[in-house]
Design a protein around this motif. Structure first.
Motif, PDB file in Angstrom:
ATOM      1  N   SER A 152       0.676   4.025  -2.739  1.00 41.05           N
ATOM      2  CA  SER A 152       0.548   5.146  -2.577  1.00 41.05           C
ATOM      3  C   SER A 152       1.707   6.569  -2.998  1.00 41.05           C
ATOM      4  CB  SER A 152       0.858   5.559  -1.105  1.00 41.05           C
ATOM      5  OG  SER A 152      -0.339   5.026  -0.552  1.00 41.05           O
ATOM      6  N   VAL A 153       2.867   5.837  -2.575  1.00 39.73           N
ATOM      7  CA  VAL A 153       4.437   6.205  -3.130  1.00 39.73           C
ATOM      8  C   VAL A 153       4.316   6.805  -4.998  1.00 39.73           C
ATOM      9  CG1 VAL A 153       6.927   6.932  -3.215  1.00 39.73           C
ATOM     10  CG2 VAL A 153       5.600   5.676  -1.766  1.00 39.73           C
ATOM     11  N   MET A 154       3.731   5.669  -6.008  1.00 44.93           N
ATOM     12  CA  MET A 154       3.314   6.209  -6.966  1.00 44.93           C
ATOM     13  C   MET A 154       2.145   6.484  -8.051  1.00 44.93           C
ATOM     14  SD  MET A 154       4.838   2.263  -8.553  1.00 44.93           S
ATOM     15  CE  MET A 154       3.975   1.275  -7.641  1.00 44.93           C
ATOM     16  N   GLY A 155       1.409   6.762  -7.212  1.00 48.82           N
ATOM     17  CA  GLY A 155       0.267   7.642  -6.934  1.00 48.82           C
ATOM     18  C   GLY A 155      -0.332   6.379  -7.985  1.00 48.82           C
ATOM     19  N   TRP A 156      -0.755   5.493  -7.413  1.00 48.95           N
ATOM     20  CA  TRP A 156      -1.463   4.423  -7.628  1.00 48.95           C
ATOM     21  C   TRP A 156      -2.476   4.341  -6.258  1.00 48.95           C
ATOM     22  CZ3 TRP A 156       2.042   0.318  -9.904  1.00 48.95           C
ATOM     23  CH2 TRP A 156       2.530   0.974 -11.480  1.00 48.95           C
ATOM     24  N   GLN A 157      -2.363   5.021  -5.171  1.00 52.35           N
ATOM     25  CA  GLN A 157      -3.133   4.772  -4.409  1.00 52.35           C
ATOM     26  C   GLN A 157      -5.070   4.075  -4.514  1.00 52.35           C
ATOM     27  OE1 GLN A 157      -1.664   7.529  -4.769  1.00 52.35           O
ATOM     28  NE2 GLN A 157      -3.480   8.893  -4.173  1.00 52.35           N
TER      29      GLN A 157
ATOM     30  N   SER B  32       1.067  -1.196   0.100  1.00 56.09           N
ATOM     31  CA  SER B  32       0.037  -0.224  -0.496  1.00 56.09           C
ATOM     32  C   SER B  32       0.846   1.267   0.003  1.00 56.09           C
ATOM     33  CB  SER B  32      -0.843  -0.215   0.993  1.00 56.09           C
ATOM     34  OG  SER B  32      -1.727   1.149   0.595  1.00 56.09           O
ATOM     35  N   ALA B  33       1.806   1.398   0.822  1.00 58.13           N
ATOM     36  CA  ALA B  33       3.061   2.232   0.962  1.00 58.13           C
ATOM     37  C   ALA B  33       3.504   2.387  -0.812  1.00 58.13           C
ATOM     38  CB  ALA B  33       3.406   1.807   1.836  1.00 58.13           C
ATOM     39  N   LEU B  34       4.080   1.700  -1.197  1.00 54.27           N
ATOM     40  CA  LEU B  34       5.164   1.518  -2.371  1.00 54.27           C
ATOM     41  C   LEU B  34       3.408   2.279  -3.459  1.00 54.27           C
ATOM     42  CD1 LEU B  34       6.564  -1.608  -2.609  1.00 54.27           C
ATOM     43  CD2 LEU B  34       7.762   0.942  -2.754  1.00 54.27           C
TER      44      LEU B  34
END
Length: 104
Positions: A94-99, A90-92
């Motif tokens: 979010s960082v990539m803008g794919w939340q 989930s954190a990854l």
């Protein structure tokens, strides 16, 4: 960074199994990824309406990782499965803008 890591992973893999036809274009955008590496498993949502679906099942219930490992073994390949905690994934994303892509 993730794109570079994925590119290395796809270059090393013998096959990538997907259930989404839309994934082919994205997968082919990675260096080292070729169309002959992509294996597609059709689902009801991806088949035209005129096809009738039959459920064929064994008595044994097989998990998805177990199925992939058996499929790879039967193909003479390594499955290369790895586990990732949902919170890290989930954190990854979010960082990539794919939340919106992942539901944890």
């Amino acid at each position: 960074m993730m794109r570079a890591v994925n590119g290395l992973m796809f270059r090393a893999l013998n096959a990538v199994i997907t259930i989404c036809r839309d994934a082919e274009r994205l997968l082919l955008s990675y260096p080292g990824m070729r169309r002959n590496k992509i294996r597609f498993i059709p689902t009801r949502a991806t088949l035209p309406e005129q096809f009738e679906i039959f459920l064929v099942a064994d008595r044994e219930q097989v998990s998805t990782p177990n199925f992939i490992e058996r499929f790879a073994k039967a193909s003479g390949k390594c499955s290369r499965l790895f586990s990732m905690p949902p919170n890290l994934l989930s954190a990854l994303f979010s960082v990539m803008g794919w939340q919106d892509t992942l539901t944890v």
